[in-house]
Motif scaffolding. Structure first.
Motif, mmCIF file in Angstrom:
data_model
loop_
_atom_site.group_PDB
_atom_site.id
_atom_site.type_symbol
_atom_site.label_atom_id
_atom_site.label_comp_id
_atom_site.label_asym_id
_atom_site.label_seq_id
_atom_site.Cartn_x
_atom_site.Cartn_y
_atom_site.Cartn_z
ATOM 1 N N GLU A 116 0.951 4.369 -2.707
ATOM 2 C CA GLU A 116 0.784 5.766 -2.280
ATOM 3 C C GLU A 116 1.911 6.632 -2.839
ATOM 4 N N PRO A 122 0.824 -1.224 0.000
ATOM 5 C CA PRO A 122 0.000 0.000 0.000
ATOM 6 C C PRO A 122 0.855 1.270 0.000
ATOM 7 N N LEU A 145 -5.756 -2.416 -0.080
ATOM 8 C CA LEU A 145 -5.132 -1.508 -1.036
ATOM 9 C C LEU A 145 -5.805 -0.145 -0.968
ATOM 10 N N PRO A 146 -5.089 0.907 -1.345
ATOM 11 C CA PRO A 146 -5.722 2.232 -1.436
ATOM 12 C C PRO A 146 -6.895 2.188 -2.411
#
Length: 209
Positions: free
Chosen positions: A135, A131, A156-157
């Protein structure tokens, strides 16, 4: 790359692609069906990316040259097998860069951000926090597309899509939507001359660019 994507087409170019006359092109323009602009001399011009989007929306095939001119730059992050899998899935003519290590990907992203990042989760999970990697890549290009190749559920984002590691068809459909249009029958052959109005879906959505 940006310069290539700014390739411009004339009304005659678009008429030839759609196999219609110039009057039809002007009708589409007057009704706001396709994004366009005019030169100081009032001549119509269309960006290649807008033409490709228009052709896909109508069900026309997108010529390979035009598809390449509007294609996104992609980066596969993982092993050589990851790169080979992505290359096979996307097919010939799609430019792909390879980063064997996440840190290499971050260096590349800072110097020359890609439009699409495809991360093989299993290949990189032992080296970085996945993750956090996404980012960092997202900070390099907040308008990019981000894909995690993983057969297992993973946190996950929200901006990351997850696709199975071996699901080549879904990967291609997600990243190269024009591939489905390559075999499409031109609209006028399927439902008569495309002379005045686009399909309802295009008429409702239009293009605001």
């Amino acid at each position: 790359m940006a310069g290539v994507r700014e390739k411009l087409l004339t009304a005659s170019d678009l008429a030839a692609l759609c196999e219609v006359d110039l009057k039809t092109i002007h009708n589409w323009v007057d009704r706001g069906r396709i994004a366009h602009f005019r030169t100081p001399g009032r001549h119509l011009r269309f960006k290649a990316a807008d033409v490709a989007e228009f052709l896909r929306a109508w069900g026309y095939s997108v010529p390979r040259e035009l598809a390449k001119a509007t294609s996104k730059s992609m980066m596969a992050i993982g092993t050589k097998d990851t790169m080979a899998h992505v290359a096979r899935a996307l097919g010939e003519g799609v430019p792909i860069r390879h980063a064997s290590h996440p840190y290499d990907a971050l260096i590349f992203a800072g110097a020359d951000p890609a439009d699409v990042y495809i991360v093989d989760v299993r290949a990189v999970a032992s080296d970085v926090d996945v993750p956090s990697l996404f980012e960092a890549l997202h900070r390099a290009n907040s308008q990019g597309t981000f894909v995690a190749l993983s057969d297992e559920p993973i946190s996950l984002p929200s901006f990351v899509g997850r696709i199975g590691r071996s699901d080549a068809q879904q990967l291609k459909g997600f990243l190269v939507p024009e591939a489905a249009a390559q075999t499409a029958t031109p609209l006028q052959a399927a439902s008569g001359p495309a002379s005045e109005e686009p399909p309802r879906s295009l008429a409702a959505g239009g293009s605001s660019r």
